[in-house]
Design a protein around this motif. Structure first.
Motif, PDB file in Angstrom:
ATOM      1  N   HIS A  50       0.862   6.847  -6.674  1.00 22.50           N
ATOM      2  CA  HIS A  50      -0.304   7.708  -6.885  1.00 22.50           C
ATOM      3  C   HIS A  50       0.062   9.165  -6.626  1.00 22.50           C
ATOM      4  N   HIS A  51       0.898   9.395  -5.600  1.00 20.25           N
ATOM      5  CA  HIS A  51       1.348  10.771  -5.319  1.00 20.25           C
ATOM      6  C   HIS A  51       2.151  11.335  -6.483  1.00 20.25           C
TER       7      HIS A  51
ATOM      8  N   GLU B 160       1.898   1.736  -3.654  1.00 13.57           N
ATOM      9  CA  GLU B 160       0.786   2.241  -4.459  1.00 13.57           C
ATOM     10  C   GLU B 160       0.483   3.698  -4.138  1.00 13.57           C
ATOM     11  N   GLU B 161       0.545   4.049  -2.860  1.00 17.26           N
ATOM     12  CA  GLU B 161       0.242   5.429  -2.485  1.00 17.26           C
ATOM     13  C   GLU B 161       1.325   6.378  -2.983  1.00 17.26           C
ATOM     14  N   TYR B 162       2.582   5.937  -2.931  1.00 16.95           N
ATOM     15  CA  TYR B 162       3.662   6.799  -3.414  1.00 16.95           C
ATOM     16  C   TYR B 162       3.563   7.015  -4.924  1.00 16.95           C
TER      17      TYR B 162
ATOM     18  N   GLU C 232       0.818  -1.209   0.000  1.00 14.11           N
ATOM     19  CA  GLU C 232       0.000   0.000   0.000  1.00 14.11           C
ATOM     20  C   GLU C 232       0.852   1.259   0.000  1.00 14.11           C
ATOM     21  N   ILE C 233       2.051   1.186   0.608  1.00 16.89           N
ATOM     22  CA  ILE C 233       2.948   2.349   0.578  1.00 16.89           C
ATOM     23  C   ILE C 233       3.436   2.594  -0.849  1.00 16.89           C
TER      24      ILE C 233
ATOM     25  N   GLU D   6      -0.221  12.048  -9.324  1.00 15.53           N
ATOM     26  CA  GLU D   6      -1.169  13.123  -9.015  1.00 15.53           C
ATOM     27  C   GLU D   6      -0.524  14.488  -9.184  1.00 15.53           C
TER      28      GLU D   6
ATOM     29  N   ARG E 271      -3.250  14.236   5.905  1.00 15.10           N
ATOM     30  CA  ARG E 271      -2.824  14.701   4.593  1.00 15.10           C
ATOM     31  C   ARG E 271      -3.986  15.307   3.819  1.00 15.10           C
ATOM     32  N   HIS E 272      -5.138  14.639   3.860  1.00 13.63           N
ATOM     33  CA  HIS E 272      -6.272  15.119   3.073  1.00 13.63           C
ATOM     34  C   HIS E 272      -6.782  16.459   3.607  1.00 13.63           C
TER      35      HIS E 272
ATOM     36  N   ARG F  61       6.100  -0.674 -10.108  1.00 11.76           N
ATOM     37  CA  ARG F  61       5.956  -1.294  -8.787  1.00 11.76           C
ATOM     38  C   ARG F  61       7.246  -1.998  -8.364  1.00 11.76           C
TER      39      ARG F  61
ATOM     40  N   ARG G  60       0.286  11.378   7.552  1.00 10.14           N
ATOM     41  CA  ARG G  60      -0.542  10.587   6.649  1.00 10.14           C
ATOM     42  C   ARG G  60      -2.014  10.690   7.010  1.00 10.14           C
TER      43      ARG G  60
END
Length: 464
Positions: free
Chosen positions: A144-145, A140-142, A137-138, A148, A268-269, A227, A265
């Motif tokens: 995505h960052h 994927e989130e990185y 998940e880290i 984005e 963040r939103h 990945r 984290r």
């Protein structure tokens, strides 16, 4: 006379006839010896020089054989030392794992497993650990960052497969061409067909392009590559931090790592909603700056040449696609390392030790060129080292090992992947070491300047 086994004092007691016969035989022996000596003395000097030359050559060959035997012995001893060092390092890791279990202070970046066995009414516990960072998940989130904030832009596979910008030709129609340009492209069809037959066509496999399979395969390869690269680079960098856990300080103290909750984290939103425009602008500008660094094109061309040498199967894909994917992978690696360096800080005696990972500027290049001496490029034996390393890497692979996969040619694919990994890793390691600037207070106190490089171990297969 002595050759006839007769003493000189006994000759006078022999019969006269026997004495005459004995003297004649002795005279023949003396004449034979004299003739042989005269023949040797009359031999030409060239023959003597040839004999001496043959003797020297034989001696030199014997010396080379002896040196080769000694060289092989030294090489085998070096291999044995490497094996002992690896065994010692493995034993050190086992001791560290046991120490963490006994002190009940586990390394937060590892997962520990303890097994208990019974041996002769005694309980024996064995603790093992496995590196557990980064989590999927880290990763994927990185990623995505990065997508984005446009620090990393996904490839347009349809466009890259439709027209290869590097070769300037394609079989598909494109409305951006004029009639004259389209006629010229049609007139060059025979040339493109000949280049395709000779293996020089850089537009990728014709079937993959026509059937639209190339775009789908390319998307899958791109996602898997991002990945895998992100996981590998993050893991290597995180291991440098985890290695300090358990380090002993003056016998009575140990370094311990703890993992805190990431408050950033969780919020963040909330922060992103309040300053979304500003953060996007800053991160996007930083991404564009790092993406368009000065040496990017040179690095891409250098690495892509190594890739094409190691993996001929890359010819199935357009050269423009290969170049774009490799450029994105380089951008991803540099972004990971830059963010890692920004997150490391140490406070020492009121000072702050931090690291900076930024693109090389033109001023840096001028200072590097003007400096006395450069890194040590020890390139002798590079290809032999690549082949030997690729053989070891291929033996460690566990994928594409089933019988039907081997029947379809999986061994060739594994060999090319192993060669690609070995060539890229050795090249990057040598490039990093040779470009290192390690001055031991040379400007302030005249200390030495250290240079480094990879020294490849060559093997002698034949004795000449």
């Amino acid at each position: 006379i002595q050759s006839c086994s007769v003493k000189a004092t006994e000759i006078n007691h022999l019969h006269p006839h026997s004495r005459i016969m004995l003297l004649q035989r002795a005279k023949e022996k003396v004449d034979t010896i004299a003739n042989h000596k005269a023949t040797v003395d009359r031999r030409p000097k060239a023959s003597k020089r040839a004999s001496r030359s043959e003797l020297r050559h034989a001696n030199a060959s014997a010396v080379r054989v002896h040196d080769c035997i000694n060289e092989n012995d030294r090489r085998e001893r070096v291999k044995e030392i490497d094996r002992l060092i690896n065994d010692g390092q493995q034993r050190l890791l086992e001791l560290r794992c046991e120490k963490d279990a006994l002190q009940q202070r586990p390394n937060p970046l590892y997962n520990y497993t303890t097994t208990t066995t019974l041996e002769t009414s005694n309980k024996m516990s064995n603790t093992t650990r496995k590196f557990n960072f980064p989590h999927p998940e880290i990763v994927e989130e990185y990623l995505h960052h990065l997508f984005e904030y446009r620090r990393l832009v996904k490839l347009n596979h349809t466009k890259l497969w439709r027209r290869d910008q590097s070769c300037g030709d394609c079989d598909d129609e494109d409305d951006s061409f004029t009639d004259d340009e389209r006629d010229l492209r049609v007139g060059d069809a025979r040339t493109r067909h000949s280049a395709r037959e000779n293996g020089e066509y850089k537009g990728g496999n014709w079937f993959l392009r026509r059937a639209s399979l190339g775009s789908k395969i390319g998307e899958a390869i791109e996602t898997a590559a991002y990945r895998a690269v992100c996981t590998a680079v993050m893991g290597v960098l995180a291991r440098t931090i985890s290695s300090i856990h358990g380090t002993n300080i003056m016998t009575h103290a140990d370094v311990r790592l703890l993992k805190e909750l990431n408050q950033a984290r969780a919020s963040r939103h909330e922060r992103g909603q309040s300053s979304d425009g500003v953060s996007r602008k800053v991160d996007s500008a930083a991404g564009l700056e790092s993406e368009n660094f000065m040496q990017r094109d040179a690095v891409v061309e250098t690495l892509i040449s190594h890739c094409q040498i190691s993996a001929p199967l890359l010819k199935l894909f357009p050269l423009a696609w290969q170049r774009a994917l490799l450029a994105n992978i380089i951008t991803l690696i540099t972004a990971i390392m830059s963010d890692f360096a920004d997150g490391i800080q140490f406070h020492i005696l009121g000072y702050q030790l931090s690291f900076s990972f930024k693109p090389i500027t033109q001023e840096d290049m001028m200072r590097y060129v003007g400096a006395a001496g450069h890194g040590a490029h020890l390139t002798s034996g590079f290809e032999a080292a690549v082949q030997a390393t690729a053989k070891d890497v291929s033996a460690s692979f566990t994928f594409l090992d089933k019988w039907h996969e081997r029947a379809l040619g999986s061994l060739m694919v594994r060999a090319q992947i192993a060669t690609l990994i070995a060539r890229i890793v050795l090249f990057l390691a040598d490039d990093v070491l040779s470009g290192a600037n390690m001055n031991l207070w040379s400007r302030q106190a005249g200390g030495p300047r250290m240079v480094a490089g990879l020294e490849y171990r060559s093997s002698l297969n034949t004795v000449t």
